[in-house]
Design an enzyme around this catalytic site. Sequence first.
Site, PDB file in Angstrom:
ATOM      1  N   HIS A 191      -7.217   7.015   4.516  1.00 11.15           N
ATOM      2  CA  HIS A 191      -6.881   5.729   5.141  1.00 11.15           C
ATOM      3  C   HIS A 191      -7.733   5.500   6.386  1.00 11.15           C
ATOM      4  O   HIS A 191      -8.299   4.410   6.577  1.00 11.15           O
ATOM      5  CB  HIS A 191      -5.392   5.723   5.499  1.00 11.15           C
ATOM      6  CG  HIS A 191      -4.959   4.532   6.298  1.00 11.15           C
ATOM      7  ND1 HIS A 191      -4.328   3.445   5.735  1.00 11.15           N
ATOM      8  CD2 HIS A 191      -5.057   4.260   7.626  1.00 11.15           C
ATOM      9  CE1 HIS A 191      -4.061   2.556   6.680  1.00 11.15           C
ATOM     10  NE2 HIS A 191      -4.496   3.028   7.836  1.00 11.15           N
ATOM     11  N   GLU A 192      -7.835   6.510   7.233  1.00 11.54           N
ATOM     12  CA  GLU A 192      -8.597   6.360   8.476  1.00 11.54           C
ATOM     13  C   GLU A 192     -10.092   6.205   8.200  1.00 11.54           C
ATOM     14  O   GLU A 192     -10.780   5.404   8.843  1.00 11.54           O
ATOM     15  CB  GLU A 192      -8.344   7.562   9.396  1.00 11.54           C
ATOM     16  CG  GLU A 192      -6.896   7.725   9.830  1.00 11.54           C
ATOM     17  CD  GLU A 192      -6.344   6.477  10.530  1.00 11.54           C
ATOM     18  OE1 GLU A 192      -7.102   5.832  11.265  1.00 11.54           O
ATOM     19  OE2 GLU A 192      -5.161   6.150  10.306  1.00 11.54           O
ATOM     20  N   HIS A 241     -11.075   2.674   7.238  1.00  7.90           N
ATOM     21  CA  HIS A 241     -11.311   1.747   8.344  1.00  7.90           C
ATOM     22  C   HIS A 241     -12.777   1.769   8.768  1.00  7.90           C
ATOM     23  O   HIS A 241     -13.374   0.730   9.053  1.00  7.90           O
ATOM     24  CB  HIS A 241     -10.439   2.119   9.545  1.00  7.90           C
ATOM     25  CG  HIS A 241      -9.008   1.690   9.428  1.00  7.90           C
ATOM     26  ND1 HIS A 241      -8.630   0.388   9.156  1.00  7.90           N
ATOM     27  CD2 HIS A 241      -7.840   2.387   9.568  1.00  7.90           C
ATOM     28  CE1 HIS A 241      -7.305   0.308   9.125  1.00  7.90           C
ATOM     29  NE2 HIS A 241      -6.808   1.507   9.364  1.00  7.90           N
ATOM     30  N   GLU A 297      -5.159  -3.145   7.461  1.00  2.65           N
ATOM     31  CA  GLU A 297      -4.353  -1.948   7.226  1.00  2.65           C
ATOM     32  C   GLU A 297      -4.040  -1.787   5.738  1.00  2.65           C
ATOM     33  O   GLU A 297      -4.102  -0.677   5.197  1.00  2.65           O
ATOM     34  CB  GLU A 297      -3.054  -2.019   8.032  1.00  2.65           C
ATOM     35  CG  GLU A 297      -3.239  -1.894   9.531  1.00  2.65           C
ATOM     36  CD  GLU A 297      -3.730  -0.526   9.947  1.00  2.65           C
ATOM     37  OE1 GLU A 297      -3.643   0.429   9.140  1.00  2.65           O
ATOM     38  OE2 GLU A 297      -4.208  -0.398  11.075  1.00  2.65           O
TER      39      GLU A 297
END
Length: 290
Positions: free
Chosen positions: A138-139, A142, A202
Amino acid sequence: MKINLIIMSMFTAVLVSCGTTSTVPVTGRKHNLLVTDEQVLSLSNQEYTKYMQTAKASTNAANTAMVKRVGQRLANAVETYLKNNGMSSEVKNFSWEFNLVQDQSVNAFCMPGGKIVVYEGLLPVAQNEASLAIVLGHEIAHAVAKHSAEQMSKQMRQQYGTQIGGGVLSALGVGSDVTSIASTVAGQVFSFKNLKYSRDNESEADHMGLIFAAMAGYDPNVAVSFWQRMAAKGGSGSSDLFSDHPSDSKRIAVIQSELPEAMKYYKTSDAVKTATTKKTTTKQTKRTGR
């Protein structure tokens, strides 16, 4: 009214023309960025260096090695995907680093350029390597999707957009009353879009993160139980990982709907099978001031 709409369209066109259009890997979404990769990387590297000067590295060798192992697997998978999909030029933007720091917050982040930091407080909730891969995926998403550049671009449009618009209108000989209306409308539009865009970023990172974890050989299905554990800890009030997200139940439901796509990328190896259920080691620490 028609004149105002034409003027606002011209104003928007000026802002858009100032940037470059970029395509997000995996999702294919296009966004317009007002800042270059070099500018973003320069600023993020400065912030990362400053942060690491005061951060305390974890003394847990096993967990530190695990963070580096999971992070490197994900980095390799991401770079392979980019190279195989005509985006080799994007690989040069990453100089990966993986850190585990002494902080009991339930959090992790990846700065542009692939600078990853995991807080020790996340590991008891993650419980195993596969769940950690979900968070790091997920990070990393980004960074790969250039969400930081996107947010910076929006801030620039917010802060300077009305000034640019006013200058354009003046150059066109438009009166100050119309300029004032345009400025007010512009401010309202950008203010409303910020919250939604942040949530979109997100959600996009959730989607991409599942796929990145699957590409690296980690079972994406563990995402459901991980986010359920996070929700049990109190949701958005307990971690930045819930920043600008809808309700826990809605997020988990969306993730469940995205699992079939992620499973198409899932390649299991014996090493990762073991890692999926391998527990993190927890060093008991005395928490103060919290």
